[in-house]
Design an enzyme around this catalytic site. Structure first.
Site, PDB file in Angstrom:
ATOM      1  N   LYS B 108      65.395 -59.382  12.852  1.00  0.00           N
ATOM      2  CA  LYS B 108      66.749 -59.136  12.190  1.00  0.00           C
ATOM      3  C   LYS B 108      66.863 -58.731  10.907  1.00  0.00           C
ATOM      4  O   LYS B 108      67.423 -58.247  10.403  1.00  0.00           O
ATOM      5  CB  LYS B 108      67.636 -60.667  12.351  1.00  0.00           C
ATOM      6  CG  LYS B 108      67.906 -61.067  13.788  1.00  0.00           C
ATOM      7  CD  LYS B 108      68.804 -60.085  14.435  1.00  0.00           C
ATOM      8  CE  LYS B 108      69.291 -60.697  15.778  1.00  0.00           C
ATOM      9  NZ  LYS B 108      70.245 -59.507  16.636  1.00  0.00           N
ATOM     10  N   GLU B 130      78.389 -61.845  12.225  1.00  0.00           N
ATOM     11  CA  GLU B 130      78.375 -62.828  13.478  1.00  0.00           C
ATOM     12  C   GLU B 130      77.246 -63.137  13.794  1.00  0.00           C
ATOM     13  O   GLU B 130      75.991 -62.531  13.436  1.00  0.00           O
ATOM     14  CB  GLU B 130      79.211 -62.199  14.621  1.00  0.00           C
ATOM     15  CG  GLU B 130      78.406 -61.222  15.432  1.00  0.00           C
ATOM     16  CD  GLU B 130      77.844 -60.149  14.974  1.00  0.00           C
ATOM     17  OE1 GLU B 130      76.527 -59.866  14.882  1.00  0.00           O
ATOM     18  OE2 GLU B 130      78.513 -59.438  13.863  1.00  0.00           O
ATOM     19  N   SER B 391      60.170 -60.721  19.506  1.00  0.00           N
ATOM     20  CA  SER B 391      61.193 -60.774  18.083  1.00  0.00           C
ATOM     21  C   SER B 391      61.491 -61.939  17.411  1.00  0.00           C
ATOM     22  O   SER B 391      61.880 -61.594  16.325  1.00  0.00           O
ATOM     23  CB  SER B 391      62.608 -60.285  19.143  1.00  0.00           C
ATOM     24  OG  SER B 391      62.978 -61.649  19.771  1.00  0.00           O
TER      25      SER B 391
END
Lengths: 257, 405
Positions: B108, B130, B391
């Site tokens: 991210k 969010e 990830s």
């Protein structure tokens, strides 16, 4: 009633009457169609019917709660249309919903179903000018007036195009934000109203945050009328009966004169 | 930030190989998917962001700043780790692209540093975000702190309960976490609330979307910021593998940002691209065409068009839609999408932990689960090479794992 939503509203406006369009979420209570009758009897010039959607991007807590309640009660597009077809009111009815309900089959099929049930107009707030092409064509083919929204953030060029392509009326947002009751009317509302009125002869109605008769009257002074939603739905969610909602609409009617 | 010197590598060239997943143009369409289904009020903001991104992305100074921060702050390049013991067990050659080793513990950060730099360049004061699992929220809070911006993060009440640690991290980093109590109280509802809030604060706030979703330019922009995963992995595979390109490139998919970034590096190769979804949130597999959160894509919904709740053991995959470019890749057959169930995911997490000493996030464990299943069933032929993007790391999931064991 054979004329279009726009012809109807223009005729009403021509009689020197500020326009008043109250809103109800279809299916929010078992007797919701009585609310539509009550609005019409209380002097509404058209009635906006919300087709509830699970993820209403442009709605505040009140309409969101109403939509959630309607969906939980099993409300469906088909069910709403069946009930609407039985409604006998002498003012036009306008559907309001989000793109996802429209694209389930096709825009053409959705618009045809609305027209077949007697609806005269359609508002899809998440289908902005740049995405509206297919839907606008489908609505036009069915004789359904597709109402476009104009925002305080819209450029003059965008406002010009919105006024040209909107049908029925131009829906002017009083502020940047979601639906919901508000304490005061922002300065930008008057400015947007003036700008839109300078661009078109089509009726211009304010919506979003029209919270009481005095505000309605003030906003109507900057355009042709108002849409009132959350203030009415809050009362309904708090238990108001159809005739009480009708009385409140009548009080707004009197304030508008 | 103006005081800092930016001496990083300038103007990173995008290899021709990466152009296969290309610019969707002014309308933001990937085939029939994508677009910009937001209220008229937000259209100017979308145009402003698109213009700012196009300008920044072709500005060597911006690219240099981003590249420097990714290197000296986020810890890039992340390694490509051979999964020695698991490879042996499965009879394949498995490489893990270690986004779990990036700062804040997941991929991210790549996207958020990019968007935060863009917001800073645009003169915005606040980042709105969010978050589901909390990783995007933590990354946003981190980048906001780094650049001196405020951060407001919307998070479903249910996810707040599941991801207590990440909520605490966001608070420590100075972000405001706003609980969302509507609907399923998960990521979908946090997205609605962030979108609503953006409409009313668009003048001073920048909406930092966490995946390849939302109105144009977000799906494209986020993929471009995540492209670094795929490009690094491509170069690393070229150095490690005799044929240069793996047979399979695998990544988990919720909205699909780590998969999009990974696929972008391999889209024009012979590698088979596989996105792995949670069985209960598999929009690419079970979704129908719809419009949600500003874009047209595949969405889990009932017959009437009411969006249904997604269910996954991984909060980050609890999303009923999939990024529009994934829907397009699926339709065109360039990528395929598979599903795994919660039980397989937990077993895969344990398997990777015990064979490689790597505690992967529950999200990433979906990709691991599919590789294990496909290798064991022979669907991935023995001797094949697989590049899997891990990830994020699993520390955040430890409480959930404890309950599941």
């Amino acid at each position: 009633m054979t004329e279009s939503l726009e012809e109807f509203l223009i005729a009403r406006r021509g009689a020197g009457r500020p326009l008043l369009v109250p809103y109800v979420t279809a299916g929010v209570t078992p007797g919701w169609t009585d609310v539509v009758h009550a609005y019409a009897d209380a002097g509404a010039d058209a009635v906006e019917l919300g087709f509830p959607f699970s993820d209403p991007m442009l709605d505040g807590v009140t309409i969101q709660e109403a939509a959630g309640r309607a969906i939980a009660a099993g409300t469906t597009v088909r069910g709403i249309l069946k009930e609407v077809a039985t409604l006998d009111v002498d003012v036009p009815l306008i559907a309001m919903t989000y793109s996802n309900l429209v694209v389930q089959r096709s825009a053409a099929e959705f618009c045809a179903a609305l027209t077949a049930s007697g609806l005269r107009g359609l508002i899809v707030p998440d289908s902005p000018l740049e995405e509206v092409g297919e839907l606008a064509d489908a609505a036009a083919a069915e004789g359904l007036d597709l109402v476009l929204l104009a925002a305080p953030s819209s450029s003059r060029a965008e406002l010009r195009e919105i006024t040209e392509r909107s049908r029925g009326f131009v829906y002017a947002l009083t502020h940047m934000g979601t639906t919901g009751e508000r304490g005061e009317i922002p300065e930008q509302a008057a400015r947007l109203g003036r700008e839109l009125k300078g661009l078109t002869d089509r009726p211009v109605l304010f919506g979003f945050g029209v919270s009481n008769p005095a505000q309605a009257a003030e906003l109507a002074g900057h355009a042709d009328g108002v849409v009132v939603a959350s203030a009415l739905m809050r009362k309904l969610l708090d238990g108001a009966r159809p005739h009480e909602l009708g009385e409140y609409v009548a009080s707004i009617r009197r304030a508008l004169a | 930030m103006g005081e800092m010197s930016w001496s990083g590598r300038q103007g990173v060239a995008v290899p021709a190989a990466a152009r296969a997943m290309s610019d969707p143009g002014a309308t933001g369409r990937f085939g029939t998917y994508g677009g910009r289904y937001v209220p008229e009020s937000l259209i100017p903001a979308c145009h402003e962001i698109e213009a700012a991104f196009r300008e920044a992305w072709s500005d060597p100074e911006f690219r240099g700043r981003l590249d420097t921060l990714l290197t000296v702050y986020a810890g890039r390049p992340t390694p490509l780790t051979p999964a020695w013991r698991l490879s042996h067990e499965l009879g394949i050659t498995l490489f893990l692209k270690r986004e779990d080793l990036a700062h804040t513990g997941s991929h991210k950060i790549n996207n958020v540093i990019g968007q935060a730099l863009l917001a800073h360049r645009m003169g915005k004061e606040r980042l709105l975000a969010e978050t589901g699992a909390g990783q995007h929220g933590v990354a946003t809070a981190t980048a906001a702190a780094l650049l001196g911006l405020k951060a407001t993060v919307f998070m479903g009440e249910r996810d707040i309960e599941r991801q207590e640690l990440n909520v605490l991290r966001m608070n420590v980093l100075g972000a405001e976490v706003v609980p969302v109590t509507t609907g399923s109280r998960t990521l979908k509802d946090a997205c609605n609330e962030a979108m609503r809030h953006w409409v009313s604060s668009v003048d001073d706030s920048y909406y930092c979307i966490g995946s390849v979703m939302g109105p144009h330019p977000y799906p494209w922009m986020v993929r471009e910021f995540q492209r670094v995963i795929g490009e690094e992995a491509r170069a690393q595979c070229a150095a490690e593998l005799p044929v240069g390109v793996p047979d399979y490139v695998v990544a988990c998919v919720g909205g699909g940002s780590n998969a999009a970034g990974t696929f972008a590096g391999f889209a024009d190769t012979t590698a088979r691209l596989v996105g792995v979804e949670a069985e209960g949130g598999a929009a690419a597999t079970f979704g129908r065409v719809g419009v949600l959160h500003g874009f047209r894509s595949l969405v889990l919904q009932d017959e009437d068009g009411q969006v249904t709740e997604a269910h996954s053991v991984a909060a980050g995959l609890d999303y009923p839609g999939i990024g529009p470019e994934h829907a397009h890749l699926r339709d065109g057959g360039r990528a395929r999408y598979e599903t795994v169930n919660d039980e397989e995911v937990v077993q895969a997490l344990l398997c990777l932990a015990r064979t490689e000493g790597i505690l992967a996030a529950l999200e990433s464990s979906h990709a691991v689960a599919w590789v294990i299943r496909a290798a064991k069933s022979g669907e991935i032929a023995p001797g094949s090479t697989v590049m899997l993007t891990l990830s994020g790391r699993g520390d955040k999931d430890i409480a959930s794992i404890k309950e599941l064991l």
